[in-house]
Design a protein around this motif. Structure first.
Motif, PDB file in Angstrom:
ATOM      1  N   GLY A 233      -6.688  17.074 -20.334  1.00 53.33           N
ATOM      2  CA  GLY A 233      -6.463  18.512 -20.290  1.00 53.33           C
ATOM      3  C   GLY A 233      -6.974  19.157 -19.028  1.00 53.33           C
ATOM      4  N   ARG A 234      -7.934  18.497 -18.358  1.00 53.99           N
ATOM      5  CA  ARG A 234      -8.510  19.041 -17.128  1.00 53.99           C
ATOM      6  C   ARG A 234      -8.575  17.970 -16.037  1.00 53.99           C
ATOM      7  NH1 ARG A 234     -11.169  23.810 -17.814  1.00 53.99           N
ATOM      8  NH2 ARG A 234     -12.543  23.374 -16.047  1.00 53.99           N
ATOM      9  N   ARG A 235      -7.687  16.996 -16.136  1.00 49.20           N
ATOM     10  CA  ARG A 235      -7.720  15.891 -15.177  1.00 49.20           C
ATOM     11  C   ARG A 235      -7.138  16.281 -13.827  1.00 49.20           C
ATOM     12  NH1 ARG A 235      -5.220  11.676 -19.497  1.00 49.20           N
ATOM     13  NH2 ARG A 235      -3.934  13.525 -19.775  1.00 49.20           N
ATOM     14  N   VAL A 236      -7.517  15.502 -12.827  1.00 50.09           N
ATOM     15  CA  VAL A 236      -6.944  15.625 -11.489  1.00 50.09           C
ATOM     16  C   VAL A 236      -6.447  14.243 -11.074  1.00 50.09           C
ATOM     17  CG1 VAL A 236      -7.353  16.162  -9.058  1.00 50.09           C
ATOM     18  CG2 VAL A 236      -8.437  17.552 -10.843  1.00 50.09           C
ATOM     19  N   TYR A 237      -5.180  14.179 -10.717  1.00 53.71           N
ATOM     20  CA  TYR A 237      -4.568  12.934 -10.232  1.00 53.71           C
ATOM     21  C   TYR A 237      -4.566  12.969  -8.707  1.00 53.71           C
ATOM     22  CZ  TYR A 237      -0.852   9.617  -8.987  1.00 53.71           C
ATOM     23  OH  TYR A 237      -0.123   8.606  -8.423  1.00 53.71           O
ATOM     24  N   ARG A 238      -5.051  11.906  -8.103  1.00 55.64           N
ATOM     25  CA  ARG A 238      -5.090  11.813  -6.646  1.00 55.64           C
ATOM     26  C   ARG A 238      -4.485  10.494  -6.219  1.00 55.64           C
ATOM     27  NH1 ARG A 238     -10.099  11.266  -4.722  1.00 55.64           N
ATOM     28  NH2 ARG A 238      -9.810  12.459  -2.792  1.00 55.64           N
ATOM     29  N   ARG A 239      -3.793  10.518  -5.064  1.00 57.93           N
ATOM     30  CA  ARG A 239      -3.225   9.288  -4.539  1.00 57.93           C
ATOM     31  C   ARG A 239      -3.006   9.399  -3.038  1.00 57.93           C
ATOM     32  NH1 ARG A 239       1.591   6.464  -5.594  1.00 57.93           N
ATOM     33  NH2 ARG A 239       1.271   5.905  -3.413  1.00 57.93           N
ATOM     34  N   THR A 240      -2.876   8.234  -2.401  1.00 56.73           N
ATOM     35  CA  THR A 240      -2.564   8.184  -0.977  1.00 56.73           C
ATOM     36  C   THR A 240      -1.053   8.142  -0.797  1.00 56.73           C
ATOM     37  OG1 THR A 240      -2.670   5.752  -0.903  1.00 56.73           O
ATOM     38  CG2 THR A 240      -4.711   6.972  -0.483  1.00 56.73           C
ATOM     39  N   LEU A 241      -0.604   8.610   0.349  1.00 55.30           N
ATOM     40  CA  LEU A 241       0.826   8.665   0.662  1.00 55.30           C
ATOM     41  C   LEU A 241       1.069   8.130   2.064  1.00 55.30           C
ATOM     42  CD1 LEU A 241       1.545  12.311  -0.556  1.00 55.30           C
ATOM     43  CD2 LEU A 241       2.283  10.231  -1.727  1.00 55.30           C
ATOM     44  N   ARG A 242       2.058   7.237   2.190  1.00 52.46           N
ATOM     45  CA  ARG A 242       2.552   6.863   3.513  1.00 52.46           C
ATOM     46  C   ARG A 242       3.719   7.778   3.833  1.00 52.46           C
ATOM     47  NH1 ARG A 242       3.355   2.115   2.654  1.00 52.46           N
ATOM     48  NH2 ARG A 242       1.650   1.107   3.791  1.00 52.46           N
ATOM     49  N   LEU A 243       3.644   8.462   4.973  1.00 52.82           N
ATOM     50  CA  LEU A 243       4.615   9.493   5.305  1.00 52.82           C
ATOM     51  C   LEU A 243       5.231   9.214   6.677  1.00 52.82           C
ATOM     52  CD1 LEU A 243       2.367  12.380   3.997  1.00 52.82           C
ATOM     53  CD2 LEU A 243       4.516  11.625   2.948  1.00 52.82           C
ATOM     54  N   GLN A 282       8.010  17.081  -1.502  1.00 48.39           N
ATOM     55  CA  GLN A 282       9.176  16.584  -2.224  1.00 48.39           C
ATOM     56  C   GLN A 282       8.858  15.295  -2.980  1.00 48.39           C
ATOM     57  OE1 GLN A 282      12.101  18.118  -2.732  1.00 48.39           O
ATOM     58  NE2 GLN A 282      11.139  19.841  -1.692  1.00 48.39           N
ATOM     59  N   ARG A 283       8.020  14.443  -2.409  1.00 52.53           N
ATOM     60  CA  ARG A 283       7.683  13.196  -3.088  1.00 52.53           C
ATOM     61  C   ARG A 283       6.806  13.445  -4.308  1.00 52.53           C
ATOM     62  NH1 ARG A 283       7.416   8.979   2.079  1.00 52.53           N
ATOM     63  NH2 ARG A 283       9.516   9.561   2.791  1.00 52.53           N
ATOM     64  N   LEU A 284       5.923  14.427  -4.234  1.00 56.99           N
ATOM     65  CA  LEU A 284       5.157  14.806  -5.422  1.00 56.99           C
ATOM     66  C   LEU A 284       6.060  15.404  -6.488  1.00 56.99           C
ATOM     67  CD1 LEU A 284       1.874  16.406  -4.027  1.00 56.99           C
ATOM     68  CD2 LEU A 284       2.137  14.194  -5.153  1.00 56.99           C
ATOM     69  N   GLY A 321       8.826  10.097 -12.055  1.00 55.90           N
ATOM     70  CA  GLY A 321       9.521   9.343 -11.028  1.00 55.90           C
ATOM     71  C   GLY A 321       8.555   8.477 -10.251  1.00 55.90           C
ATOM     72  N   ALA A 322       8.697   8.485  -8.920  1.00 51.21           N
ATOM     73  CA  ALA A 322       7.831   7.673  -8.068  1.00 51.21           C
ATOM     74  C   ALA A 322       7.593   8.404  -6.756  1.00 51.21           C
ATOM     75  CB  ALA A 322       8.471   6.311  -7.802  1.00 51.21           C
ATOM     76  N   ALA A 323       6.359   8.348  -6.271  1.00 50.37           N
ATOM     77  CA  ALA A 323       6.044   8.966  -4.986  1.00 50.37           C
ATOM     78  C   ALA A 323       6.555   8.119  -3.830  1.00 50.37           C
ATOM     79  CB  ALA A 323       4.535   9.172  -4.854  1.00 50.37           C
ATOM     80  N   ASP A 324       6.659   6.813  -4.047  1.00 48.39           N
ATOM     81  CA  ASP A 324       7.146   5.889  -3.021  1.00 48.39           C
ATOM     82  C   ASP A 324       8.034   4.867  -3.721  1.00 48.39           C
ATOM     83  OD1 ASP A 324       7.420   3.598  -1.312  1.00 48.39           O
ATOM     84  OD2 ASP A 324       5.716   4.305  -0.136  1.00 48.39           O
ATOM     85  N   VAL A 390      15.860   8.439  -1.443  1.00 50.34           N
ATOM     86  CA  VAL A 390      16.428   9.453  -2.339  1.00 50.34           C
ATOM     87  C   VAL A 390      17.935   9.613  -2.178  1.00 50.34           C
ATOM     88  CG1 VAL A 390      14.308  10.757  -2.594  1.00 50.34           C
ATOM     89  CG2 VAL A 390      15.815  11.272  -0.675  1.00 50.34           C
ATOM     90  N   GLY A 391      18.482   9.135  -1.070  1.00 50.83           N
ATOM     91  CA  GLY A 391      19.920   9.243  -0.865  1.00 50.83           C
ATOM     92  C   GLY A 391      20.682   7.985  -1.215  1.00 50.83           C
ATOM     93  N   ALA A 392      20.006   7.018  -1.803  1.00 48.11           N
ATOM     94  CA  ALA A 392      20.652   5.745  -2.114  1.00 48.11           C
ATOM     95  C   ALA A 392      21.699   5.900  -3.211  1.00 48.11           C
ATOM     96  CB  ALA A 392      19.605   4.722  -2.533  1.00 48.11           C
ATOM     97  N   ASP A 393      22.716   5.069  -3.138  1.00 48.16           N
ATOM     98  CA  ASP A 393      23.700   4.971  -4.216  1.00 48.16           C
ATOM     99  C   ASP A 393      23.055   4.153  -5.333  1.00 48.16           C
ATOM    100  OD1 ASP A 393      25.836   3.473  -5.761  1.00 48.16           O
ATOM    101  OD2 ASP A 393      27.102   4.836  -4.599  1.00 48.16           O
ATOM    102  N   ARG A 394      22.870   4.742  -6.513  1.00 48.44           N
ATOM    103  CA  ARG A 394      22.120   4.088  -7.586  1.00 48.44           C
ATOM    104  C   ARG A 394      22.791   2.817  -8.080  1.00 48.44           C
ATOM    105  NH1 ARG A 394      21.185  10.007 -10.294  1.00 48.44           N
ATOM    106  NH2 ARG A 394      19.275  10.569  -9.153  1.00 48.44           N
ATOM    107  N   ASP A 395      24.112   2.840  -8.194  1.00 48.62           N
ATOM    108  CA  ASP A 395      24.819   1.645  -8.665  1.00 48.62           C
ATOM    109  C   ASP A 395      24.668   0.505  -7.672  1.00 48.62           C
ATOM    110  OD1 ASP A 395      25.672   2.878 -10.999  1.00 48.62           O
ATOM    111  OD2 ASP A 395      27.550   3.584 -10.103  1.00 48.62           O
ATOM    112  N   GLU A 396      24.857   0.810  -6.379  1.00 51.69           N
ATOM    113  CA  GLU A 396      24.717  -0.226  -5.354  1.00 51.69           C
ATOM    114  C   GLU A 396      23.306  -0.785  -5.322  1.00 51.69           C
ATOM    115  OE1 GLU A 396      25.951   1.107  -1.541  1.00 51.69           O
ATOM    116  OE2 GLU A 396      28.028   1.500  -2.140  1.00 51.69           O
TER     117      GLU A 396
END
Length: 459
Positions: A233-243, A282-284, A321-324, A390-396
Motif C-alpha cells: 500500500g505504501r511501496r516504492v518500486y525502483r529500477r535501473t534503465l538503459r536508455l 514512455q517505458r515506465l 508490460g516491460a520496461a525493456d 515498440v514498433g515491432a510487428d507482433r506476429d513476425e
C-alpha cells in the motif's frame, strides 16, 4: 466517439474517461483542452475536435493552462493496435523521430516516409514531425517546471535543434515564453535535476489497481537492477534503465493520487542525460500499463459470468508490460534466479550505484556466447531478429521467437503479452475462450491475481 455530437456530450459532462482519446478546441479562444476540462463549456458551434494534441496545435490552437491537455494519458487505441499507425505512434512516443528522423521511423516500419506521413495525417490529423514536435514541447514543459536546468540546456534535452526553434514552439503551444512558463509553475520545495531526480506525475484514466500490479512486480524483482521497498500500500518500486543516451534510475510510488475519472502515480527519474526523459517516461508507462482503457476492458470482461465477480472486485486491473523488452525476453526464458546470476556476471555496473541498484541488465551481445537456448536468443536479439521494440510487428516477432532453439510456445506467448504489450494473448494450455477477446491478457491477469491472493490467504 466518432460522432461530433457524442463527443460534445462528453465535453459537456466533463467526462475524464475520454482524456487523451480526443481533444477539443474552441474557435473563439484559440485554445484546446482535454474533455474533462473544468472551464466553462463552450457552445457547440464553436467547438472543433481533434484526434491528437499535435493535430490541435497544427491547426493553430494553444494548450489550455488549466487542464494541461498535453499531460493526459496516451490514447489506448495506439497501445492496442498492431497496424502501421499504432506501431508508428508507439515509436514516436519512444523518441525515434527525434533520434533517427522520419526516415528512421519509416525504415523501422517497412514503409516509405510518404506512406507513413499519409497514414498518420489521415488518422491522427498530424504527421510524424508535428507529433514529435508536440511531444518535445511537453518534455520541455516538464523540465522547465520541475527542474533547475538552464533554459538553453532544456531546449536541447527536449530534442529541439536550436534555441530559436524551442522558443518559437513554446510560445506557439503554450502562449508563453520558456521563462514565463517556468515562473507560472506551482512552487516546489525541492525542484529536481537529472542527477537528483526529476519529479513526475504519471497520469492514467479510470480506476487503477496499483496494489495488484505492484504485487506482480515484487514477485519478479531481480536483485541488482530492481528493488521494492516499504509495506504493501505504501511501496516504492525502483529500477535501473538503459536508455538511448545514457542510463537512468526510476522510482514509482504505489499510492495513487487523484480522484474520480483518473489519477496519477508519483515518480522520480534520475538520468545521466536529460535527453532520455521522454523515452524513460514512455517505458515506465508501458511497464505499468498506464495508457490502458479500463472502461472498455471491464465492460467486455465483466459481461462474462466467470469473470464478472473478479472485475467487480478489482475494477481497472492492469496487465503489466516491460520496461525493456529484450531484458524481459531473456528473463522469461531463464527465470528469476538465473537472471540474477546473469546481472552479477555480465551486467554493466552503474557508475554511481544507488542502494541495492548496482547494475544494468546485460545487453544481448554480452550474452551471445552463452550455451543453448540463452545464447541463441541473445544472438538473435543482438542481430535484430526478432525485433522486440515498440514498433515491432507482433506476429513476425512471435514467429521469429518460435524459430529459436529451446523457445517453447508458452514462453513466446508471455513475451508477446509483456514485452510487446499485446492485450489479447492466450498462452497454450490456458482456458481462455474467444469471448474474452480482445482483452485475453487482462482476463488472465484477473485469474492470476485471484489465485495469488487466495494462495496468500491460505498460507
Amino acid at each position: 466517439m466518432e460522432d461530433g455530437d457524442t463527443r460534445y456530450e462528453a465535453v459537456r459532462s466533463r467526462d475524464g474517461r475520454f482524456d487523451g482519446e480526443f481533444f477539443f478546441a474552441v474557435r473563439t479562444t484559440g485554445i484546446y483542452c482535454r474533455p474533462s476540462c473544468p472551464a466553462v463549456t463552450p457552445k457547440r458551434h464553436n467547438v472543433r475536435f481533434y484526434a491528437s494534441a499535435a493535430a490541435a496545435q497544427h491547426a493553430g490552437f494553444r494548450a489550455c493552462r488549466r487542464c494541461r491537455p498535453d499531460a493526459v494519458p496516451g490514447s489506448a487505441e495506439w497501445n492496442v493496435r498492431a497496424d502501421v499507425v499504432g506501431r508508428a505512434m508507439r515509436l514516436i512516443g519512444d523518441g525515434v523521430v527525434d533520434r533517427e528522423g522520419v526516415a528512421g521511423l519509416a525504415l523501422r516500419l517497412g514503409y516509405s516516409a510518404r506512406q507513413v506521413q499519409r497514414q498518420l495525417t489521415a488518422e491522427v490529423g498530424a504527421g510524424p514531425v508535428a507529433l514529435a514536435r508536440a511531444q518535445r514541447a511537453h518534455t520541455a514543459r516538464v523540465l522547465l517546471q520541475t527542474t533547475r536546468l538552464p533554459v538553453t540546456e532544456i531546449a536541447f534535452a527536449a530534442g529541439f535543434a536550436s534555441v530559436r526553434q524551442f522558443n518559437d514552439t513554446i510560445r506557439t503551444v503554450y502562449d508563453a515564453s520558456p521563462t514565463g512558463l517556468r515562473a507560472a509553475a506551482p512552487r516546489r520545495d525541492t525542484p529536481g535535476t537529472p542527477a537528483t531526480g526529476i519529479p513526475l506525475r504519471l497520469a492514467y484514466r479510470g480506476p487503477y489497481q496499483s496494489t495488484a500490479l505492484f504485487e506482480t512486480l515484487a514477485a519478479e524483482t531481480v536483485t541488482g537492477i530492481e528493488e521494492m521497498t516499504g509495506p504493501p500500500g505504501r511501496r516504492v518500486y525502483r529500477r535501473t534503465l538503459r536508455l538511448p543516451y545514457g542510463t537512468g534510475i526510476a522510482a514509482v510510488d504505489e499510492r495513487p493520487g487523484g480522484q474520480g475519472g483518473g489519477g496519477w502515480l508519483d515518480a522520480r527519474l534520475r538520468l545521466t542525460d536529460p535527453r532520455d526523459l521522454t523515452t524513460a517516461v514512455q517505458r515506465l508507462r508501458r511497464l505499468l500499463d498506464l495508457d490502458a482503457d479500463p472502461y472498455a476492458v471491464d465492460e467486455r470482461l465483466g459481461a462474462d459470468p466467470r469473470l464478472a465477480p473478479l472485475v467487480a472486485a478489482r475494477p481497472g486491473l492492469r496487465s503489466p508490460g516491460a520496461a525493456d523488452p529484450e531484458e524481459f525476453a531473456v528473463r522469461a526464458l531463464v527465470g528469476r534466479g538465473e537472471a540474477e546470476r546473469l546481472v552479477q556476471a555480465h551486467g554493466k555496473r552503474l557508475d554511481a550505484p544507488c542502494g541495492t541498484l548496482t547494475h544494468l541488465f546485460p545487453e544481448p551481445s554480452a550474452l551471445a556466447d552463452a550455451d543453448g537456448s540463452l545464447g541463441a536468443l541473445a544472438t538473435a536479439l543482438a542481430d535484430g531478429s526478432p525485433r522486440l521494440d515498440v514498433g515491432a510487428d507482433r506476429d513476425e516477432a512471435e514467429r521469429a521467437l518460435l524459430g529459436l532453439p529451446g523457445m517453447d510456445a508458452r514462453t513466446a506467448a508471455v513475451i508477446r503479452a509483456r514485452a510487446l504489450g499485446d492485450p489479447d494473448v492466450a498462452p497454450p494450455g490456458e482456458d481462455v475462450p474467444d469471448t474474452w477477446r480482445p482483452w485475453r491478457s487482462y482476463a488472465l491477469q484477473h485469474l492470476r491475481t485471484t489465485h495469488r491472493e487466495r494462495y496468500s490467504r491460505e498460507r
